[in-house]
Motif scaffolding. Structure first.
Motif, PDB file in Angstrom:
ATOM      1  N   ASN A 110       0.851  -1.193   0.000  1.00 33.49           N
ATOM      2  CA  ASN A 110       0.000   0.000   0.000  1.00 33.49           C
ATOM      3  C   ASN A 110       0.887   1.244   0.000  1.00 33.49           C
ATOM      4  O   ASN A 110       0.556   2.260  -0.595  1.00 33.49           O
ATOM      5  N   TYR A 111       2.019   1.134   0.705  1.00 33.40           N
ATOM      6  CA  TYR A 111       2.951   2.265   0.803  1.00 33.40           C
ATOM      7  C   TYR A 111       3.865   2.321  -0.426  1.00 33.40           C
ATOM      8  O   TYR A 111       4.015   3.364  -1.050  1.00 33.40           O
ATOM      9  N   THR A 112       4.451   1.164  -0.790  1.00 35.65           N
ATOM     10  CA  THR A 112       5.462   1.190  -1.849  1.00 35.65           C
ATOM     11  C   THR A 112       4.836   1.304  -3.244  1.00 35.65           C
ATOM     12  O   THR A 112       5.427   1.899  -4.136  1.00 35.65           O
ATOM     13  N   ILE A 113       3.654   0.730  -3.435  1.00 36.66           N
ATOM     14  CA  ILE A 113       3.065   0.693  -4.788  1.00 36.66           C
ATOM     15  C   ILE A 113       1.844   1.612  -4.924  1.00 36.66           C
ATOM     16  O   ILE A 113       1.756   2.411  -5.848  1.00 36.66           O
ATOM     17  N   ALA A 114       0.881   1.497  -3.983  1.00 32.33           N
ATOM     18  CA  ALA A 114      -0.363   2.272  -4.151  1.00 32.33           C
ATOM     19  C   ALA A 114      -0.142   3.765  -3.894  1.00 32.33           C
ATOM     20  O   ALA A 114      -0.690   4.600  -4.618  1.00 32.33           O
ATOM     21  N   LEU A 115       0.659   4.100  -2.878  1.00 29.06           N
ATOM     22  CA  LEU A 115       0.817   5.512  -2.507  1.00 29.06           C
ATOM     23  C   LEU A 115       1.290   6.399  -3.667  1.00 29.06           C
ATOM     24  O   LEU A 115       0.682   7.438  -3.936  1.00 29.06           O
ATOM     25  N   PRO A 116       2.370   5.995  -4.405  1.00 30.95           N
ATOM     26  CA  PRO A 116       2.795   6.876  -5.516  1.00 30.95           C
ATOM     27  C   PRO A 116       1.707   7.038  -6.578  1.00 30.95           C
ATOM     28  O   PRO A 116       1.583   8.107  -7.170  1.00 30.95           O
ATOM     29  N   ILE A 117       0.894   6.006  -6.808  1.00 30.57           N
ATOM     30  CA  ILE A 117      -0.187   6.104  -7.810  1.00 30.57           C
ATOM     31  C   ILE A 117      -1.271   7.060  -7.293  1.00 30.57           C
ATOM     32  O   ILE A 117      -1.772   7.910  -8.025  1.00 30.57           O
ATOM     33  N   LEU A 118      -1.606   6.943  -6.003  1.00 32.32           N
ATOM     34  CA  LEU A 118      -2.592   7.857  -5.405  1.00 32.32           C
ATOM     35  C   LEU A 118      -2.095   9.302  -5.525  1.00 32.32           C
ATOM     36  O   LEU A 118      -2.839  10.206  -5.888  1.00 32.32           O
ATOM     37  N   GLN A 119      -0.807   9.480  -5.220  1.00 30.87           N
ATOM     38  CA  GLN A 119      -0.241  10.839  -5.211  1.00 30.87           C
ATOM     39  C   GLN A 119      -0.215  11.461  -6.607  1.00 30.87           C
ATOM     40  O   GLN A 119      -0.378  12.664  -6.753  1.00 30.87           O
ATOM     41  N   ARG A 120      -0.030  10.592  -7.620  1.00 31.15           N
ATOM     42  CA  ARG A 120      -0.038  11.075  -9.002  1.00 31.15           C
ATOM     43  C   ARG A 120      -1.360  11.784  -9.321  1.00 31.15           C
ATOM     44  O   ARG A 120      -1.424  12.700 -10.113  1.00 31.15           O
ATOM     45  N   HIS A 121      -2.448  11.318  -8.685  1.00 31.55           N
ATOM     46  CA  HIS A 121      -3.774  11.897  -8.939  1.00 31.55           C
ATOM     47  C   HIS A 121      -4.190  12.890  -7.848  1.00 31.55           C
ATOM     48  O   HIS A 121      -5.294  13.423  -7.896  1.00 31.55           O
ATOM     49  N   GLY A 122      -3.345  13.067  -6.845  1.00 27.33           N
ATOM     50  CA  GLY A 122      -3.698  13.969  -5.742  1.00 27.33           C
ATOM     51  C   GLY A 122      -4.770  13.388  -4.823  1.00 27.33           C
ATOM     52  O   GLY A 122      -5.475  14.134  -4.149  1.00 27.33           O
ATOM     53  N   PHE A 123      -4.914  12.046  -4.800  1.00 26.57           N
ATOM     54  CA  PHE A 123      -5.941  11.413  -3.960  1.00 26.57           C
ATOM     55  C   PHE A 123      -5.435  11.216  -2.535  1.00 26.57           C
ATOM     56  O   PHE A 123      -4.270  10.849  -2.317  1.00 26.57           O
ATOM     57  N   LYS A 124      -6.348  11.402  -1.559  1.00 24.65           N
ATOM     58  CA  LYS A 124      -6.039  11.097  -0.153  1.00 24.65           C
ATOM     59  C   LYS A 124      -6.891   9.886   0.253  1.00 24.65           C
ATOM     60  O   LYS A 124      -8.120   9.966   0.224  1.00 24.65           O
ATOM     61  N   ALA A 125      -6.243   8.783   0.606  1.00 24.74           N
ATOM     62  CA  ALA A 125      -6.974   7.554   0.942  1.00 24.74           C
ATOM     63  C   ALA A 125      -6.940   7.306   2.452  1.00 24.74           C
ATOM     64  O   ALA A 125      -6.232   8.005   3.187  1.00 24.74           O
TER      65      ALA A 125
END
Ligand SMILES: [Zn+2]
Length: 332
Positions: free
Chosen positions: A94-109
Motif C-alpha cells: 500500500n505504501y510502496t506501490i499504491a501511494l505513488p499512484i494515489l499521489q499522481r492523482h492527488g488522492f487522499k486515501a
C-alpha cells in the motif's frame, strides 16, 4: 479523457447526485502486489490494474478523503459522483506501490491498520499462502488438519492447497488458528524465515504525514462475533491507542475485520466503538453510503474489473442499488 467520459459523468450525476440526496461510494482494497500473484485469488488488484482504476476514477468521480466525505454526507453537502478510497490491514505494498499512484492523482486515501502485525508480523491467511510459496516438497502431510496428503508440486496445486487450509482454519478459535498456521509454516518450510508483507512504523507515520488517514482495524484481526465482548473491547482499544501513539492522533474511523454485518460483528460491537470514541465505521457489505445509513455500518464496494469502462459501469450500478439492508440503522 476518453470519448465516453462525458457520458459516464452525466450518468454519474443521475445515479450518484450530490447535496441532501448525496451518495458516497467507498472502495475497499487490500494488497496491491507489483504483479498478478498466482497464489492469490483471481479478483486481486495488482499495480497495473490499480493504476488503471485510479486513472478512470479520476476522470469519472470526485475523490474525497473519507473523513471529509463523511462530514459532507452528514451535512448534505456532498458533491455528485463522490467517492473515497480505503485499504484494509496495512500491507507494505500500500505504501510502496499504491501511494505513488494515489499521489499522481492527488488522492487522499484511508488505511485501516491492524496494529498487531506492523513491522514483521503476518496475518494468518498470509502465513498459509507464504508457507505454500516457500514449500519445496511436492506434497504436504495435512492429516492432522483432516485434509490428508495435499499436492504442492506447482502453483495451481499450491493455491488449491492454501485455499483448503484457509477454509479449514478461518473460523477456528483465535489461539487454535494461530497454532495451526504455525504448524503449517513449520511443515511446509522447515522453519525458514518469514517474508515481511506489512508496513513498518515509519511507513505508517509517513502515510499520515502525506495527508492520508489512518483508521482502526483491531490489534489482531479477530472475527468480533467469535470472541467475547471484553476481549473485543481490549483488542479494539489497544489498536486505537497504538495507532494514536504512532501518528499523534487516535483514529476516528474503524473497519470491522472481515466486516460482514451480523456474521462477523453485531450491534454490541457498534456500541463498543461509540464507547471507545470512534465516530464512524465501515463494513464490507456492498452498497453506497447515504445520509440514512447507520454511520457505524457504512457499506463499501470492492472493485476488481480490469476493463476501465466495465469498472465505471459496475460502480454506477452499485450506486443505483443503494445500501445493504443489514447496514440500515437499527431502530429496535
Ligand atoms: Zn482486514
Amino acid at each position: 479523457m476518453t470519448a465516453v467520459t462525458p457520458l459516464f459523468r452525466a450518468a454519474g450525476r443521475l445515479v450518484s447526485p450530490g447535496g441532501t440526496k448525496g451518495k458516497l461510494t467507498i472502495l475497499t482494497y487490500h494488497r496491491v502486489p507489483p504483479d498478478i500473484d498466482p497464489l492469490l485469488s483471481s479478483d486481486q488488484v495488482d499495480a497495473q490494474k490499480f493504476a488503471r482504476h485510479m486513472a478512470v476514477i479520476s476522470e469519472c468521480f470526485n475523490v474525497l478523503p473519507l473523513p471529509q466525505a463523511l462530514e459532507h454526507l452528514e451535512r448534505g453537502t456532498l458533491p455528485a459522483r463522490a467517492l473515497s478510497i480505503t485499504f484494509d490491514d496495512g500491507y507494505q505494498d500500500n505504501y510502496t506501490i499504491a501511494l505513488p499512484i494515489l499521489q499522481r492523482h492527488g488522492f487522499k486515501a484511508t488505511f485501516f491498520v491492524c496494529s498487531g502485525y506492523i513491522n514483521d508480523g503476518l496475518m494468518f491467511n498470509d502465513i498459509i499462502v507464504e508457507a505454500l510459496r516457500a514449500c519445496e516438497s511436492t506434497e504436504l502431510d495435512l492429516n492432522w488438519l483432516g485434509l490428508g496428503q495435499q499436492p504442492a508440486h506447482d502453483m495451481a496445486s499450491k493455491r488449491g492447497c492454501a485455499q483448503k487450509i484457509l477454509s479449514t482454519v478461518k473460523y477456528l478459535p483465535f489461539k487454535e488458528r494461530e497454532q495451526a498456521c504455525l504448524r503449517v509454516w513449520e511443515t511446509a518450510t522447515s522453519g525458514k524465515a518469514r517474508p515481511r508483507l506489512m508496513m513498518n512504523d515509519e511507513q505508517i507515520r509517513q502515510l499520515a504525514a502525506q495527508g492520508m488517514t489512518i483508521g482502526g482495524h483491531t490489534h489482531t484481526h479477530p472475527i468480533l462475533n467469535r470472541i467475547d465482548l471484553n476481549s473485543a473491547r481490549e483488542d479494539i482499544a489497544r489498536n486505537r491507542q497504538l495507532l494514536g501513539a504512532l501518528v499523534g492522533q487516535e483514529p476516528l474511523i474503524f473497519a470491522y475485520p472481515n466486516g460482514r454485518p451480523v456474521h462477523d460483528y453485531g450491534h454490541e460491537h457498534v456500541a463498543l466503538l461509540k464507547e471507545l470514541g470512534y465516530r464512524f465505521a465501515v463494513s464490507t457489505a456492498w452498497g453506497v453510503a447515504t445520509k440514512s445509513c447507520d454511520r457505524f455500518q457504512l457499506p463499501r464496494f470492492s472493485p476488481w474489473d480490469d476493463n476501465p469502462k466495465r469498472l465505471v459501469l459496475r460502480l454506477l450500478k452499485n450506486a443505483m442499488t443503494g445500501q445493504h439492508p443489514l447496514t440500515a440503522p437499527d431502530l429496535s
